[in-house]
Scaffold this motif. Structure first.
Motif, short mmCIF file in Angstrom:
data_model
loop_
_atom_site.label_atom_id
_atom_site.label_comp_id
_atom_site.label_asym_id
_atom_site.label_seq_id
_atom_site.Cartn_x
_atom_site.Cartn_y
_atom_site.Cartn_z
N THR A 224 0.83 -1.21 0.00
CA THR A 224 0.00 0.00 0.00
C THR A 224 0.87 1.27 0.00
OG1 THR A 224 -1.54 -1.28 1.34
CG2 THR A 224 -2.00 1.06 1.13
N LEU A 225 1.87 1.27 0.85
CA LEU A 225 2.75 2.45 0.91
C LEU A 225 3.50 2.63 -0.42
CD1 LEU A 225 3.95 4.80 2.52
CD2 LEU A 225 5.69 3.24 3.39
N THR A 226 3.86 1.52 -1.03
CA THR A 226 4.58 1.58 -2.31
C THR A 226 3.68 2.22 -3.38
OG1 THR A 226 5.91 -0.32 -1.72
CG2 THR A 226 5.82 0.22 -4.04
N GLY B 285 -8.11 -2.46 -4.81
CA GLY B 285 -8.36 -3.85 -5.24
C GLY B 285 -8.22 -4.89 -4.14
N ASP B 286 -7.72 -4.51 -2.98
CA ASP B 286 -7.66 -5.49 -1.88
C ASP B 286 -8.98 -5.40 -1.13
OD1 ASP B 286 -7.19 -7.13 0.25
OD2 ASP B 286 -5.39 -6.09 0.98
N THR B 287 -9.94 -6.15 -1.61
CA THR B 287 -11.28 -6.11 -1.02
C THR B 287 -11.43 -7.14 0.09
OG1 THR B 287 -12.03 -7.61 -2.75
CG2 THR B 287 -12.42 -5.25 -3.12
N GLU C 59 -9.29 1.25 3.57
CA GLU C 59 -9.13 2.51 4.31
C GLU C 59 -7.69 3.04 4.21
OE1 GLU C 59 -10.41 1.53 8.27
OE2 GLU C 59 -12.40 0.97 7.51
N GLN C 60 -6.79 2.12 4.29
CA GLN C 60 -5.37 2.49 4.26
C GLN C 60 -5.01 3.18 2.94
OE1 GLN C 60 -3.22 -0.99 5.65
NE2 GLN C 60 -1.30 0.06 5.20
N LEU C 61 -5.49 2.60 1.86
CA LEU C 61 -5.18 3.19 0.54
C LEU C 61 -5.86 4.55 0.40
CD1 LEU C 61 -3.59 2.43 -2.04
CD2 LEU C 61 -5.77 1.77 -3.07
N ASP D 112 16.15 -0.07 3.90
CA ASP D 112 16.82 0.78 4.91
C ASP D 112 17.06 0.05 6.22
OD1 ASP D 112 13.90 0.96 4.70
OD2 ASP D 112 13.97 2.24 6.47
N THR D 113 16.30 -1.02 6.44
CA THR D 113 16.50 -1.76 7.69
C THR D 113 17.12 -3.13 7.45
OG1 THR D 113 14.23 -2.55 7.51
CG2 THR D 113 14.59 -0.65 8.93
N ASP D 114 17.55 -3.38 6.21
CA ASP D 114 18.13 -4.68 5.88
C ASP D 114 19.62 -4.54 5.55
OD1 ASP D 114 18.64 -7.26 5.00
OD2 ASP D 114 17.97 -6.82 2.96
N GLY E 54 12.48 0.42 -1.59
CA GLY E 54 11.87 1.27 -0.55
C GLY E 54 12.91 1.53 0.53
N THR E 55 13.13 2.80 0.82
CA THR E 55 14.20 3.14 1.78
C THR E 55 13.67 3.86 3.03
OG1 THR E 55 14.60 5.18 0.59
CG2 THR E 55 15.98 3.30 -0.01
N GLY E 56 12.36 3.80 3.24
CA GLY E 56 11.81 4.45 4.43
C GLY E 56 10.30 4.54 4.34
N1 LIG Z 1 11.24 1.23 6.95
C1 LIG Z 1 10.37 1.00 5.96
N2 LIG Z 1 9.10 0.68 6.23
C2 LIG Z 1 8.26 0.45 5.21
C3 LIG Z 1 8.68 0.54 3.88
N3 LIG Z 1 7.61 0.23 3.07
C4 LIG Z 1 6.57 -0.02 3.88
N4 LIG Z 1 6.94 0.11 5.17
C5 LIG Z 1 6.14 -0.10 6.35
O1 LIG Z 1 5.66 -1.43 6.37
C6 LIG Z 1 4.39 -1.51 6.98
C7 LIG Z 1 3.45 -2.24 6.05
O2 LIG Z 1 3.27 -1.41 4.95
P1 LIG Z 1 1.91 -1.45 4.10
O3 LIG Z 1 2.07 -0.53 3.00
O4 LIG Z 1 0.77 -1.25 5.02
O5 LIG Z 1 1.98 -2.92 3.65
P2 LIG Z 1 0.91 -3.75 2.82
O6 LIG Z 1 1.65 -4.74 2.06
O7 LIG Z 1 -0.01 -2.85 2.11
O8 LIG Z 1 0.20 -4.50 3.98
P3 LIG Z 1 -1.34 -4.70 4.24
O9 LIG Z 1 -1.94 -3.33 4.24
O10 LIG Z 1 -1.39 -5.36 5.57
O11 LIG Z 1 -1.80 -5.54 3.10
C8 LIG Z 1 3.96 -0.08 7.23
O12 LIG Z 1 4.23 0.24 8.57
C9 LIG Z 1 4.87 0.73 6.34
O13 LIG Z 1 5.10 2.02 6.83
C10 LIG Z 1 10.07 0.87 3.62
O14 LIG Z 1 10.55 0.95 2.50
N5 LIG Z 1 10.87 1.10 4.71
#
Ligand SMILES: Nc1nc2c(ncn2[C@@H]2O[C@H](COP(=O)(O)OP(=O)(O)OP(=O)(O)O)[C@@H](O)[C@H]2O)c(=O)[nH]1
Length: 458
Positions: free
Chosen positions: A278-280, A300-302, A309-311, A414-416, A437-439
């Protein structure tokens, strides 16, 4: 107690000083003649009662008695003192400190003291224990290990030993051991075995590690590496092998979008829950907006209400439209609606989320296949969490098998500290890694480069 002694000593010293000074007897006054002296006892001439004595009849007056000191010698006095003391039972004068005879060390004793230091007196209550020297034990027998005949454990131990001494980062720390080896085929197997272990420990999938090792072996044998050049050859071969894997058909998203004449350009994201999908999508939206593309999101994640809500939160933050339905709605249909909306509104890019409840769930895979079949996306992106290491590669394989992914994004890099997941995912899918993704901010995404990876891991 020592009165007699004191007197004797006093007498001795006063006599001695008289003897030394030799003072003359004081002169008598002139008027006083010797006979005057006698007269003086009876009166003077002027004295009315004075009668001149008749020298014939008057006997010469007696002279005052002369005090004579005993004429003792120094030895005699000392003898007296000694006797006095002995009488009192004292053999040593009390006020005089006892003089101890100082022992003059011999030349041998002096030499010994110079070597061993001065001998300090031991307290009386110290017990001197003589320690018998321990019987010398023979040294333990050393087991000689032929490293290329021994199993994994021995190699691991060897590697641990090297790591203790060497501070080199990453996989290359193991090469310090082999630079002094003559390189022949015999030496190669343990070296490559260690290399494989190092790759596995850095989250590189087994299959990928084996492939890299095979490539390295081939290269080393072909080059007939000489002593001292082994490390360099392995490094460059390894980098080449990694580069080959990572630079599999490259893709530039912005370029692909620009090239598609008939918009919208549809991107669907796949991946397991929590990997950062979702964040990506939010990060992609930001990237596209920054590049002057219009964007619509598709929830699309129904499968989960929270995912919708997150999106929506990201859409609001980024001020982009979002097409959504209720939880449990047909995911393929939601994405289809979003594409229709984009066409109607002239929006250039559709970013679609999908469910990721379990990568082993067959229903999910069927659902994803349907989404692809119905919507025919331009780009299918797998989102993997780099922290899951080898798991990320397995997930990528599963999604790739189901929908045939075009590229990957690896999050949380960033954490790996290892980064091996990149190599494994790229190798497993044989598809490029687009971004890392770096944060947690929208800007925290960098384009992937093989060079960057090689620098980081090695
Ligand atoms: N440090 C860091 N955290 C990340 C990164 N990408 C995502 N996150 C964190 O990982 C967690 C999960 O991210 P989501 O985007 O909610 O992941 P998702 O795959 O959509 O997960 P669901 O919503 O549960 O399906 C969140 O707390 C994000 O902030 C990244 O590149 N770096």
């Amino acid at each position: 107690m020592f009165e007699n002694l004191k007197k004797k000593l006093k007498g001795f010293f006063s006599k001695s000083s008289e003897q030394i000074e030799q003072k003359p007897a004081p002169a008598l006054p002139e008027e006083i003649k010797p006979q005057d002296k006698a007269e003086g006892f009876a009166g003077t001439k002027e004295d009315s009662s004075f009668v001149e004595p008749d020298p014939q009849t008057t006997p010469a007056p007696a002279l005052p008695p002369e005090i004579t000191e005993p004429d003792e010698t120094e030895e005699q006095i000392l003898e007296d003192v000694k006797r006095e003391l002995e009488k009192q039972g004292i053999t040593q004068p009390p006020d005089m400190p006892e003089v101890k005879e100082e022992k003059i060390p011999t030349a041998e004793e002096k030499a010994e003291e110079m070597i061993e230091g001065p001998k300090l007196p031991l307290p009386e209550d110290i017990e001197i224990v003589t320690v018998e020297p321990e019987e010398k034990k023979p040294p333990p027998e050393i087991e000689v290990i032929k490293i290329h005949e021994k199993p994994k454990e021995v190699l691991r131990e060897l590697k641990a030993e090297i790591e203790e001494v060497e501070e080199k980062p990453g996989i290359f720390k193991l090469f310090s051991k082999i630079t002094h080896k003559e390189l022949g085929e015999k030496d190669l197997d343990p070296i490559l075995w260690e290399l494989e272990i190092a790759l596995l420990e850095n989250d590189v999938a087994k299959e990928v590690a084996e492939k890299i090792c095979a490539q390295v072996k081939e290269s080393l044998l072909a080059k007939k590496a000489k002593r001292g050049t082994v490390e360099e050859i392995i490094k460059s071969t390894l980098k080449n092998a990694v580069n080959t894997i990572l630079s599999a058909p490259s893709a530039d998203v912005l370029d692909l979008i620009a090239k598609k004449k008939e918009k919208p350009f549809v991107i669907i994201f796949f991946g397991f829950n929590g990997t950062g999908k979702t964040l990506t999508i939010g990060k992609f939206a930001k990237l596209l907006l920054d590049n002057n593309y219009s964007v619509v999101m598709a929830a699309g994640d129904t499968f989960r209400a929270a995912a919708i809500e997150q999106l929506e939160v990201h859409a609001k933050k980024l001020k982009v439209p979002i097409i959504k339905q209720k939880k449990g709605a047909d995911s393929a249909a939601v994405i289809f609606d979003a594409i229709k909306h984009a066409k109607a509104k002239g929006i250039e890019v559709v970013l679609a989320d999908t469910a990721g409840r379990s990568h082993t769930n067959i229903n999910l895979m069927d659902e994803l296949k349907k989404i692809v079949r119905v919507n025919n996306p331009d780009l299918k992106i797998f989102v993997g969490d780099s922290l899951t290491g080898n798991d990320a590669a397995e997930q990528a394989k599963l999604f790739n098998d189901a929908v045939g992914i075009d590229a990957s994004v690896l999050t949380k890099i960033d954490t790996d500290p290892k980064g091996g997941a990149c190599l494994s995912v790229a190798y497993t899918t044989n598809k490029p890694i687009l971004y890392l993704g770096t944060g947690q901010k929208y800007e925290d995404m960098i384009p992937f480069s093989a060079k960057w990876f090689v620098e980081k891991v090695f």
